[in-house]
Each structure stands twice: as C-alpha cells, then as structure tokens.
Scaffold this active site. Structure first.
Site, PDB file in Angstrom:
ATOM      1  N   ASP A  13      64.154  48.449   8.336  1.00 30.37           N
ATOM      2  CA  ASP A  13      65.145  48.986   6.521  1.00 30.37           C
ATOM      3  C   ASP A  13      65.853  47.619   7.372  1.00 30.37           C
ATOM      4  OD1 ASP A  13      63.347  50.354   6.154  1.00 30.37           O
ATOM      5  OD2 ASP A  13      64.733  52.154   6.895  1.00 30.37           O
ATOM      6  N   LYS A  16      63.766  42.454   6.411  1.00 27.94           N
ATOM      7  CA  LYS A  16      62.657  42.156   6.490  1.00 27.94           C
ATOM      8  C   LYS A  16      62.424  41.724   4.882  1.00 27.94           C
ATOM      9  CE  LYS A  16      61.076  45.332   8.575  1.00 27.94           C
ATOM     10  NZ  LYS A  16      61.830  46.006   8.643  1.00 27.94           N
ATOM     11  N   GLY A  40      58.686  50.245   3.456  1.00 28.52           N
ATOM     12  CA  GLY A  40      59.342  50.154   2.174  1.00 28.52           C
ATOM     13  C   GLY A  40      60.471  48.948   2.014  1.00 28.52           C
ATOM     14  N   HIS A  41      60.055  47.882   1.634  1.00 27.22           N
ATOM     15  CA  HIS A  41      60.496  46.292   1.937  1.00 27.22           C
ATOM     16  C   HIS A  41      61.081  46.130   0.594  1.00 27.22           C
ATOM     17  CE1 HIS A  41      58.098  45.138   5.415  1.00 27.22           C
ATOM     18  NE2 HIS A  41      58.712  45.919   5.684  1.00 27.22           N
ATOM     19  N   GLN A 225      58.355  48.009   9.909  1.00 29.83           N
ATOM     20  CA  GLN A 225      59.098  48.995  11.021  1.00 29.83           C
ATOM     21  C   GLN A 225      60.194  47.494  11.854  1.00 29.83           C
ATOM     22  OE1 GLN A 225      55.645  50.388  11.263  1.00 29.83           O
ATOM     23  NE2 GLN A 225      55.915  50.336   8.638  1.00 29.83           N
TER      24      GLN A 225
HETATM   25  P1  GDP Z   1      63.523  46.632   5.150  1.00 35.02           P
HETATM   26  O1  GDP Z   1      62.466  47.413   5.556  1.00 35.02           O
HETATM   27  O2  GDP Z   1      63.733  45.859   6.769  1.00 35.02           O
HETATM   28  O3  GDP Z   1      62.631  45.261   4.604  1.00 35.02           O
HETATM   29  O4  GDP Z   1      64.770  46.860   4.867  1.00 35.02           O
HETATM   30  P2  GDP Z   1      64.878  47.744   3.738  1.00 35.02           P
HETATM   31  O5  GDP Z   1      64.666  46.950   2.213  1.00 35.02           O
HETATM   32  O6  GDP Z   1      64.279  48.948   3.862  1.00 35.02           O
HETATM   33  O7  GDP Z   1      66.745  47.998   3.097  1.00 35.02           O
HETATM   34  C1  GDP Z   1      67.462  46.907   3.173  1.00 35.02           C
HETATM   35  C2  GDP Z   1      68.189  46.871   2.522  1.00 35.02           C
HETATM   36  O8  GDP Z   1      69.526  46.337   2.385  1.00 35.02           O
HETATM   37  C3  GDP Z   1      68.030  47.243   0.904  1.00 35.02           C
HETATM   38  O9  GDP Z   1      68.507  47.838  -0.159  1.00 35.02           O
HETATM   39  C4  GDP Z   1      67.703  45.165   1.003  1.00 35.02           C
HETATM   40  O10 GDP Z   1      68.258  45.579  -0.236  1.00 35.02           O
HETATM   41  C5  GDP Z   1      69.677  45.831   1.609  1.00 35.02           C
HETATM   42  N1  GDP Z   1      69.873  44.307   2.005  1.00 35.02           N
HETATM   43  C6  GDP Z   1      68.943  42.799   2.644  1.00 35.02           C
HETATM   44  N2  GDP Z   1      70.020  42.709   3.456  1.00 35.02           N
HETATM   45  C7  GDP Z   1      71.361  42.477   2.461  1.00 35.02           C
HETATM   46  C8  GDP Z   1      72.607  41.900   2.449  1.00 35.02           C
HETATM   47  O11 GDP Z   1      72.749  41.257   4.000  1.00 35.02           O
HETATM   48  N3  GDP Z   1      73.894  42.983   2.315  1.00 35.02           N
HETATM   49  C9  GDP Z   1      73.333  44.056   1.735  1.00 35.02           C
HETATM   50  N4  GDP Z   1      74.647  44.953   1.299  1.00 35.02           N
HETATM   51  N5  GDP Z   1      72.496  44.114   1.549  1.00 35.02           N
HETATM   52  C10 GDP Z   1      71.084  43.881   2.118  1.00 35.02           C
HETATM   53  P1  IMO Z   2      60.127  49.289   7.207  1.00 32.66           P
HETATM   54  O1  IMO Z   2      58.972  48.382   7.427  1.00 32.66           O
HETATM   55  C1  IMO Z   2      62.570  52.793   9.220  1.00 32.66           C
HETATM   56  C2  IMO Z   2      59.798  55.655  10.869  1.00 32.66           C
HETATM   57  C3  IMO Z   2      59.686  56.860  10.594  1.00 32.66           C
HETATM   58  C4  IMO Z   2      59.914  57.951  11.707  1.00 32.66           C
HETATM   59  C5  IMO Z   2      58.442  57.000  12.379  1.00 32.66           C
HETATM   60  C6  IMO Z   2      57.171  57.246  12.479  1.00 32.66           C
HETATM   61  O2  IMO Z   2      61.039  49.293   5.660  1.00 32.66           O
HETATM   62  O3  IMO Z   2      61.389  49.044   8.444  1.00 32.66           O
HETATM   63  P2  IMO Z   2      55.415  56.947  11.257  1.00 32.66           P
HETATM   64  O4  IMO Z   2      55.141  57.648   9.575  1.00 32.66           O
HETATM   65  O5  IMO Z   2      55.292  55.984  10.652  1.00 32.66           O
HETATM   66  O6  IMO Z   2      54.517  57.869  11.182  1.00 32.66           O
HETATM   67  O7  IMO Z   2      56.958  57.837  10.984  1.00 32.66           O
HETATM   68  O8  IMO Z   2      58.675  55.752  12.561  1.00 32.66           O
HETATM   69  N1  IMO Z   2      59.721  54.709   9.979  1.00 32.66           N
HETATM   70  C7  IMO Z   2      60.418  53.850   9.812  1.00 32.66           C
HETATM   71  N2  IMO Z   2      61.447  53.833   9.883  1.00 32.66           N
HETATM   72  N3  IMO Z   2      61.287  51.769   8.390  1.00 32.66           N
HETATM   73  C8  IMO Z   2      60.419  51.133   8.627  1.00 32.66           C
HETATM   74  O9  IMO Z   2      59.481  50.395   7.604  1.00 32.66           O
HETATM   75  C9  IMO Z   2      59.711  52.552   9.229  1.00 32.66           C
HETATM   76  N4  IMO Z   2      57.969  53.318   8.680  1.00 32.66           N
HETATM   77  C10 IMO Z   2      58.160  54.309   9.685  1.00 32.66           C
HETATM   78  O10 IMO Z   2      60.816  57.278  10.207  1.00 32.66           O
HETATM   79  O11 IMO Z   2      60.651  58.461  12.311  1.00 32.66           O
HETATM   80 MG    MG Z   3      62.554  49.548   4.840  1.00 31.73          MG
END
Ligand code: GDP
Ligand code: IMO
Ligand code: MG
Length: 428
Positions: A13, A16, A40-41, A225
């Site tokens: 998170d 990415k 979850g991207h 991840q």
């Molecule tokens: P990922 O799993 O690495 O793709 O990240 P997620 O989407 O799960 O979580 C990142 C969150 O931060 C998302 O809601 C993005 O829209 C948000 N985001 C990404 N870069 C920035 C930033 O520089 N500032 C803020 N405020 N939000 C950001």
């Molecule tokens: P993105 O790509 C954050 C975590 C789960 C749990 C562990 C194992 O959005 O960064 P699993 O279902 O993979 O066997 O769970 O890994 N986990 C993540 N945490 N971002 C993710 O993906 C994750 N995908 C799995 O919360 O701790």
């Molecule tokens: Mg994510």
C-alpha cells in the site's frame, strides 16, 4: 530503460498503483508477476478513482498491453468481476489489451474456503490474510497439486484434476476443520463457463514479454504487496505466499534477471501495515490515529484499518539490498503536513548494539528498540508543489536524509493521489 520494476519497499500500500499509472506513460507493456487479488491498487485519473486487484494498472490506458504472468494466482470469478467493474467504468478489457499466462495457477473455491478455515483455526495466532485463497493456492502449486490455466482450458484434464483434488480437499475441510464439503458438480459447471470466457486471453506470456523486451519496447513490472511481505525476506510467517521482491519477476514471468534494467522502490513517507505481525515503529497513540485518518489508511481489498507508524529506514534499506533498487519514489509526504515533529527510525537497539537490518527471528525483533532521528515538520503547501525546488525546506531535508541513509537516489516524489501531484526528480 527497457524493462523496469515498480516494487513496494515496505508492507504494501505504498502507492504502487499510482506510480505504475504515472510511469506507464513511458511503457508499452505493464506486467503483474506475483500475488493475486489480495492486492488493492488505487489509481486516480482526473476526477475518477479506480481500484484494481488482479488486472495490471496499465489497463486504464487504451494503448498498453497488460500481462498477468505465470507467477500470479488467478481467481477467475474475481477476474470477471473486475473486468465487469472496469467496463462499467468505461474501461475496455479485450484480449488485445490483456493477456494471461497459460502457466498461472487457478484459485479454486476450496482455496478460498481453506484460507478462511485455517485462519479461524489459528485463533489468536492468525495471520490476518485477505481471505482470497492466495496462500492455499500457492501451497498447492509448490506441492504439485495445483490447477493451471492450461489445465482449466483442457476439458478432460480439468474434470479429472478437479474431481481428484476436490475429493482430497473435502476430506481435509470436513475432517480437519469441521467445515462443509464443496459440491464438485457445481464447481465443474461454474469453472467450465470461466474456461470459455478466459480462453481468448490466454497465451504463453513468457514468450510475449521476452519478445517485447527484445523489440526494445518499454516494459513495466508492477509489483504487489511489499518487501516485508515477501515469503523469503519478509516477517515470516506474517507474510504473503509469493516473492514480492525483484527476484520474483524473473520466475514470475519466465525471463532472465539480466533483462531487467531498473527497479524503483515505492516508499510511503511513513509506514503502514494491514494484518498481523511485528511493526517496530507502530504508533498506538493519537498520532497513529491522526495519520490513519489524514492519510485515509484503510485497506482497498478488505476495508480493514491499516496500522500506522513512523518511517522505518531499516526496512527501506533492506528493500534496496534485497531488490537492487536503483531509485526510490517517496509518496504521501503531504499526509504528514501539519505535524510539528516527525520521527524516522535509523536503526534498532538490539543486545547492546545498534543494527541496521531486519532480524529473521520475530523474538529478536520484539527485543529491538527503534533509534529515532527527529525532523521538523512542514505545512500543507507541500501538496501544491510540482517541482522539487518548490517543496518546503524541511520536506527536502527529510527526503535528503532518506536518500543518504538508504544510499539510493530519490527519482520521484508524490504529494497527492492524482497523476499530476507527482514530481520527477531524476531518472529511475
Ligand atoms: P498500492 O497498493 O501500493 O497501490 O497502494 P494503495 O492504493 O493500496 O494505497 C495507497 C493510497 O494512497 C491510495 O488511496 C492512493 O490513491 C493514495 N496515494 C498515493 N500516493 C499518494 C500521495 O502522494 N499522497 C496522498 N495523499 N495519497 C496518495
Ligand atoms: P498491495 O498490492 C498490504 C497482507 C495481508 C496479510 C498478509 C497475508 O495492495 O500492496 P494474503 O491474503 O496475501 O495471504 O495475506 O499479507 N497483504 C497485503 N497488505 N497490501 C497488499 O497488497 C497486501 N496483500 C496481502 O493483510 O497480512
Ligand atoms: Mg494496496
């Protein structure tokens, strides 16, 4: 630059999805190489926000090829739900835009059920998985009793394997976990339909990606991840079941590691983690709460609260080592705006020494005490900056310390979720 990786440098998170979307402008092909719909991207384009789980973030462009490689585990139900969601949002998902490896493993209903039953049985020692069947599917792959996409497409092979494996799993589900047996006829009917729908998307993605790189196309590998969720290098057993680090690309696509030119590590300006497991810089106070609310730190896949803490450079430095990161992209420095002081962990006190690596043993880790440096904060003007020079002086100091400690240049700084809230500082 022809083949580069976008990787999470923490516990996932990190942003990415946003960074893949930003960098995809420079790529013709976007490739997922591990994980599944546990990811979850989030990508924001204009006023629209998209949440992607299994499909590469390049799908939002009309002219990119998106690849789901052999290292990914594919839940066909989730795949078609995601395609349905995207098409509703006006994003076309055709076999010209998306291809899926014939060697990728298929997540079956018994994987999802077992993920939940195993977690329940672990009780207070549960991992906190996403419940998507990821671990059980990878378990079967390694144990050599998985079903691959090419098997799914072969009517006879699929039926044989399905009957054999479902019988085995049903015994396990009912006798070990006291769960309810699955109906094999129902699964056969459901998955036969998926096979028909998935067929046009399927090909040998190793050959395709290899040829694209050979043809000098720019190929972006989108990690899911993060470093510390890696099955080998992470906080085992509180990890996911795949190699989330750069090494995963080669196996997860079937290309040689020498084809990769660069690897960008995405690091949040602070640290978050969803699920259980150690977290040395976790903030269990109102500052942690404030970061969660300000940064909207709730899981994209499960909606769970993300645990929040200070930036831990021991982790980011480990990511540099393990993945050979050529640069860092730092996200969410805007979230920290308004804090008077910001702490950064630069080592752990452990057995009378200070160490700058992550110990393997969770018991040792529990005895590690973070060593902090304290930085002066910055104000909200940070979100309006579009050039590095325009960032508040204290934010620049913070970024410079990250680069110095990790011995890695910062190539991108992100100050908000949107595409244009991004500044390019150097080549990746
Ligand atoms: P990922 O799993 O690495 O793709 O990240 P997620 O989407 O799960 O979580 C990142 C969150 O931060 C998302 O809601 C993005 O829209 C948000 N985001 C990404 N870069 C920035 C930033 O520089 N500032 C803020 N405020 N939000 C950001
Ligand atoms: P993105 O790509 C954050 C975590 C789960 C749990 C562990 C194992 O959005 O960064 P699993 O279902 O993979 O066997 O769970 O890994 N986990 C993540 N945490 N971002 C993710 O993906 C994750 N995908 C799995 O919360 O701790
Ligand atoms: Mg994510």
């Amino acid at each position: 630059m022809s083949a580069f990786i976008v990787l999470g440098a923490q516990w996932g998170d990190e942003g990415k999805g946003k960074m893949t979307d930003y960098l995809a402008e420079e790529a013709e092909v976007v490739v997922r190489f591990q994980g599944g719909n546990n990811a979850g991207h989030t990508v924001e384009v204009g006023e629209r926000q998209y949440k992607l789980h299994l499909i590469p973030s390049g799908i939002l462009y009309d002219n990119k090829l998106n690849v789901i490689g052999n290292g990914v585990v594919v839940d066909p139900k989730a795949l078609f739900e995601e395609i349905g969601y995207l098409e509703k949002e006006g994003v076309k998902v055709t076999p010209e835009k998306l291809i899926i490896s014939d060697r990728a493993h298929v997540i079956m209903p018994y994987h999802k059920l077992l993920d939940k039953l195993k977690e329940k049985a672990r009780g207070k020692n549960d991992i906190g998985t996403t419940g998507k069947g990821i671990g059980p599917c990878y378990t079967d792959k390694i144990e050599r009793s998985g079903i691959r996409i090419c098997d799914l497409l072969h009517e006879k092979v699929f039926e044989e394997k399905l009957r054999e494996y479902t019988a085995m799993k049903n015994a396990y589900i009912t006798k070990v976990y006291g769960g309810e047996a699955l109906d094999v006829e129902r699964i056969l009917k459901e998955y036969t339909e998926y096979a028909k729908r998935i067929r046009p998307f399927v090909q040998d993605t190793s050959v395709k990606v290899y040829n694209e790189i050979k043809a000098n196309k720019n190929v972006l590998f989108e990690g899911a991840q993060g470093m510390l969720l890696d099955i080998d290098c992470g906080t085992y057993p509180y990890v996911t079941s795949s190699n989330t680090t750069a090494g995963g690309v080669s196996n997860g696509i079937g290309i040689g590691p020498n084809m990769i030119t660069n690897a960008v590590g995405i690091a949040k300006a602070y640290t978050t983690r969803v699920g259980k497991g150690p977290f040395p810089t976790e903030l269990l106070d109102e500052v942690g709460e404030w970061i969660r609310e300000t940064g909207h730190e709730y899981g994209v896949t499960t909606g769970r609260k993300r645990r929040c803490g200070w930036l831990d450079l021991v982790i980011v430095k480990s990511a540099v080592r393990v993945s050979g990161l050529t640069s860092l992209a730092v996200t969410k420095i805007d979230t920290l705006a308004g804090l008077e002081n910001i702490k950064v962990c630069v080592g752990y006190k452990f057995n009378g020494d200070v160490i700058d690596y992550f110990p393997a043993s969770l018991e040792d880790l529990a005895n590690c005490e973070p060593v902090y440096e304290i930085f002066d904060g910055w104000d909200n003007s940070v979100a309006d900056a579009r050039r590095y020079e325009d960032l508040p002086a204290n934010a620049k100091k913070y970024l410079e310390r990250i680069a110095e400690f990790t011995e890695t240049k910062i190539s991108i700084v992100s100050v908000g979720p949107k595409r244009d809230q991004t500044m390019r500082v150097s080549e990746i």
